[in-house]
Design an enzyme around this catalytic site. Structure first.
Site, PDB file in Angstrom:
ATOM      1  N   SER A   1      -4.517   1.713   3.745  1.00  0.00           N
ATOM      2  CA  SER A   1      -4.318   2.085   2.345  1.00  0.00           C
ATOM      3  C   SER A   1      -5.254   1.257   1.458  1.00  0.00           C
ATOM      4  CB  SER A   1      -2.842   1.910   1.979  1.00  0.00           C
ATOM      5  OG  SER A   1      -2.522   2.600   0.792  1.00  0.00           O
TER       6      SER A   1
ATOM      7  N   HIS B   1       3.123   7.641   5.179  1.00  0.00           N
ATOM      8  CA  HIS B   1       2.107   6.695   4.746  1.00  0.00           C
ATOM      9  C   HIS B   1       2.141   5.421   5.589  1.00  0.00           C
ATOM     10  CE1 HIS B   1      -0.932   5.432   1.902  1.00  0.00           C
ATOM     11  NE2 HIS B   1      -0.295   4.283   1.716  1.00  0.00           N
TER      12      HIS B   1
END
Length: 250
Positions: A94, A228
Site C-alpha cells: 500500500s 486490502h
C-alpha cells in the site's frame, strides 16, 4: 534482530552468515516494522530482512511522524546506504509500495544502485495516481476508514489508550498518501512484481497491472485471495512466491 545504531529508520534481522541479499520491507499507512516480524527468517539463511521503522510508532513513538511521502523516502534511502554492499530487493504494501518506488528512483538516480527487484502490493501505478486533499477530518472518520480497509491495525484501535497513541501516526501517513504527487512516466531500471487481493475495496488488478508501463526490465503480476490486507491470511503463499523470486538464479 538488531536495532542498528547506524539507522533510526531500519530494523535489521541479521543472518548468522554474511547475507547474499537484503530485502527491504515497507509497511502500509499506519503500519510499523513489527508488521513484518514473522518475515524475519522466511527467505533463507542468506537473505537479511530490513523493515522500515516510520517515525511516531513503536520505538519511535515520541517522534513527530512525517506527512510527506518523499521525505520518508529520502530518509530511508539515506539510511540504506551502508547496506548496499549486497544486492537489494524491495517489498512495499500500500503506502509502502509508493515509498518503495521513490526509494528505487533515488537509488538509481543518486547512487547508481539498481535494486534487484521492486515488489509492489495493493498500490496503483504512479501514473494512475492523482493527489487529493487529505480527507477523514475527524478521528471517527479516520477510524472508520482504517476499519473499512481491515488489517491488524483495526483491532488495536479498539483500545482507547492505544488509539490515542497511534492515531497521530495513522493520520500523518494518510495525509502523506493523499498529498503524494508521483512522477509520471519515470521508468524503473529493475524488474517489478505486482500483488493485489482479489477483493480489495479500492485497488483493482488493473491499477496494479499499470506498473508494467514503467517496468521495461520486466513485470509480473499475482492476484491472491483476500482484501486490502490479503497478505495477513495469505502470508505463506506470498512468502513462498517472494522466496522463489529471491532464490539464486541457476
Amino acid at each position: 534482530m538488531a536495532m542498528d545504531t547506524r539507522s533510526s529508520w531500519l530494523r535489521r534481522y541479521e543472518t548468522e552468515a554474511p547475507p547474499r541479499m537484503r530485502l527491504l520491507c515497507l509497511p502500509h499507512a499506519g503500519g510499523s516494522a513489527g508488521f513484518f516480524h514473522k518475515w524475519r527468517a522466511a527467505f533463507g539463511d542468506d537473505v537479511e530482512v530490513l523493515a522500515a521503522r516510520y517515525a511516531g510508532r513503536q520505538e519511535r513513538i515520541a517522534e513527530e511522524p512525517l506527512t510527506d511521502l518523499e521525505e520518508i523516502a529520502d530518509a530511508i534511502s539515506a539510511d540504506l546506504l551502508p547496506y548496499l554492499d549486497v544486492p537489494l530487493a524491495i517489498f512495499g504494501h500500500s503506502m509502502g509500495a509508493a515509498v518503495g518506488y521513490e526509494i528505487a528512483i533515488r537509488l538509481q538516480a543518486r547512487h547508481h544502485v539498481v535494486p534487484e527487484l521492486l515488489m509492489v502490493s495493493c498500490c496503483k501505478a504512479p501514473h494512475l495516481r492523482t493527489p487529493r486533499e487529505a480527507g477523514f477530518g475527524t478521528d471517527e472518520e479516520l477510524l472508520a476508514e482504517v476499519v473499512r480497509l481491515g488489517g491488524t491495525d483495526a483491532v488495536l484501535l479498539e483500545d482507547p489508550d492505544l488509539r490515542e497513541l497511534i492515531l497521530p501516526a495513522i493520520r500523518a501517513d494518510f495525509t502523506a498518501v493523499a498529498r503524494y504527487n508521483a512522477r509520471h512516466g519515470v521508468p524503473l531500471a529493475c524488474p517489478v512484481v505486482g500483488y493485489v487481493g482479489d477483493n480489495d475495496p479500492d485497488i483493482t488488478a488493473a491499477h496494479v497491472a499499470g506498473w508494467a508501463d514503467i517496468a521495461p526490465k520486466g513485470f509480473d503480476f499475482r492476484v491472491l485471495p483476500g482484501g486490502h490486507f490479503y497478505l495477513v491470511d495469505q502470508r505463506d503463499a506470498l512468502v513462498e512466491d517472494i522466496r522463489a523470486r529471491l532464490a539464486p538464479q541457476r
